[in-house]
Design a protein around this motif. Structure first.
Motif, short mmCIF file in Angstrom:
data_model
loop_
_atom_site.label_atom_id
_atom_site.label_comp_id
_atom_site.label_asym_id
_atom_site.label_seq_id
_atom_site.Cartn_x
_atom_site.Cartn_y
_atom_site.Cartn_z
N GLY A 146 34.85 -33.33 25.62
CA GLY A 146 34.36 -32.11 24.71
C GLY A 146 34.56 -32.04 23.17
N GLU A 147 35.91 -31.76 23.01
CA GLU A 147 36.38 -31.79 21.54
C GLU A 147 35.77 -33.14 20.66
N ALA A 148 36.03 -34.25 21.26
CA ALA A 148 35.71 -35.21 20.71
C ALA A 148 34.05 -35.21 20.34
N ILE A 149 33.28 -34.97 21.23
CA ILE A 149 31.82 -34.80 21.11
C ILE A 149 31.48 -34.07 20.08
N LEU A 150 32.03 -32.66 20.12
CA LEU A 150 31.60 -31.71 19.20
C LEU A 150 32.19 -32.07 17.67
N SER A 151 33.35 -32.50 17.67
CA SER A 151 33.84 -33.02 16.36
C SER A 151 33.12 -34.18 15.86
N TYR A 152 32.65 -35.12 16.55
CA TYR A 152 31.77 -36.24 16.00
C TYR A 152 30.59 -35.75 15.61
N GLY A 194 29.85 -32.58 14.63
CA GLY A 194 29.97 -31.75 13.69
C GLY A 194 29.31 -30.25 14.18
N ILE A 195 29.48 -30.15 15.68
CA ILE A 195 28.98 -28.89 16.21
C ILE A 195 30.17 -28.05 16.47
N GLY A 196 30.10 -26.70 16.12
CA GLY A 196 31.05 -25.80 16.68
C GLY A 196 30.65 -25.10 17.97
N ILE A 197 31.56 -24.22 18.24
CA ILE A 197 31.12 -23.56 19.61
C ILE A 197 29.95 -22.36 19.25
N PRO A 198 30.11 -21.74 17.98
CA PRO A 198 29.07 -20.92 17.79
C PRO A 198 27.71 -21.46 17.61
N ALA A 199 27.68 -22.82 17.34
CA ALA A 199 26.36 -23.49 17.13
C ALA A 199 25.82 -23.71 18.67
N VAL A 214 26.41 -15.83 15.93
CA VAL A 214 26.31 -15.06 14.47
C VAL A 214 27.71 -14.60 14.21
N ARG A 215 28.16 -13.85 15.09
CA ARG A 215 29.61 -13.45 14.75
C ARG A 215 30.65 -14.63 14.61
N GLY A 216 30.36 -15.59 15.25
CA GLY A 216 31.21 -16.79 15.10
C GLY A 216 31.27 -17.46 13.87
N PHE A 217 29.84 -17.54 13.35
CA PHE A 217 29.50 -18.16 12.16
C PHE A 217 30.30 -17.15 10.73
N VAL A 218 29.97 -15.86 11.04
CA VAL A 218 30.44 -14.94 10.00
C VAL A 218 31.95 -15.13 9.79
N SER A 219 32.64 -15.23 11.01
CA SER A 219 34.04 -15.11 11.01
C SER A 219 34.58 -16.40 10.70
N GLY A 220 33.72 -17.44 10.70
CA GLY A 220 34.35 -18.90 10.22
C GLY A 220 34.75 -19.60 11.45
N ALA A 221 34.62 -19.34 12.76
CA ALA A 221 35.01 -20.12 13.99
C ALA A 221 34.27 -21.10 14.14
N SER A 222 34.94 -22.13 14.85
CA SER A 222 34.34 -23.53 15.19
C SER A 222 34.74 -24.02 16.45
#
Length: 206
Positions: A63-69, A71-76, A198-206
């Protein structure tokens, strides 16, 4: 050294059951396939759970490798899942889903929205990735997490497998009503997922 991490198994099982909510999937399942034959319902239940198991396992392993590759964060991921559920919810509320060809509808129901994102949704995926981080390379922890994932999906399958008992009670008119209620609930879940994104994007979470 312990060969099985019991605390992690218990924590992961409880967390995933709460997030994936096996009893809560029954109304949506029945609203989508309640009018189908028993064999079709059983096939849809089996396929949906297998799809969910496959998705969760995929993200547990890489999971982490897929999302990192990508460029997708949990908020997306939450936003995409929310928009997809919102489309399904609108179909249930307006009745437009009834006009779909039967063969296409059967396939779509098992894969989307049941398998993903309803069962294997952003919340379950994110929780799985967090538990993999907690395992931190320890095989007893990995074994416990794998057992927890299997246990949760067995519970999911049991709930969907025996949902036919509900049909005998509510009949055709109940299924129609259930579809509207399920559509409203799915819409609320979708809006919450988008709000979290939206909350995740605003707070800068990934």
């Amino acid at each position: 050294m312990a060969v099985f991490d019991v605390p992690l198994f218990a924590e992961a099982t409880i967390t995933l059951v709460v997030i994936m909510d096996p009893p809560g999937t029954v109304p949506v399942f029945l609203s989508l396939v309640g009018r189908k034959t028993r064999s079709t319902r059983l096939a849809a239940a089996r396929q949906a759970v297998l799809v969910s198991l496959g998705v969760i396992t995929l993200f547990a392993v890489g999971g982490e490798a897929i999302l990192s590759y990508l460029g997708i964060g949990i908020p997306a991921l939450q936003g995409a899942g929310g928009l997809l559920l919102l489309l399904i919810a609108l179909d249930l509320l307006t009745g437009r889903g009834d006009a779909q060809p039967e063969a296409v509808e059967d396939v779509n129901v098992a894969l989307v929205p049941l398998g993903t994102p309803l069962l294997a949704g952003p919340g379950a995926i994110a929780a799985t990735i967090v538990f993999v981080r907690q395992a931190d390379g320890h095989w007893p922890s990995y074994l416990a997490l794998a057992a927890a994932i299997l246990m949760v999906h067995l519970v999911l399958w049991a709930c969907l497998r025996f949902s036919g008992l509900v049909i005998k009670v509510i009949k055709e008119s109940g299924i129609v009503l259930l579809a509207k209620i399920a559509g409203l609930l799915l819409a609320a879940i979708a809006v919450q997922l988008v709000a979290d994104a939206v909350r995740g994007f605003v707070s800068g979470a990934s």
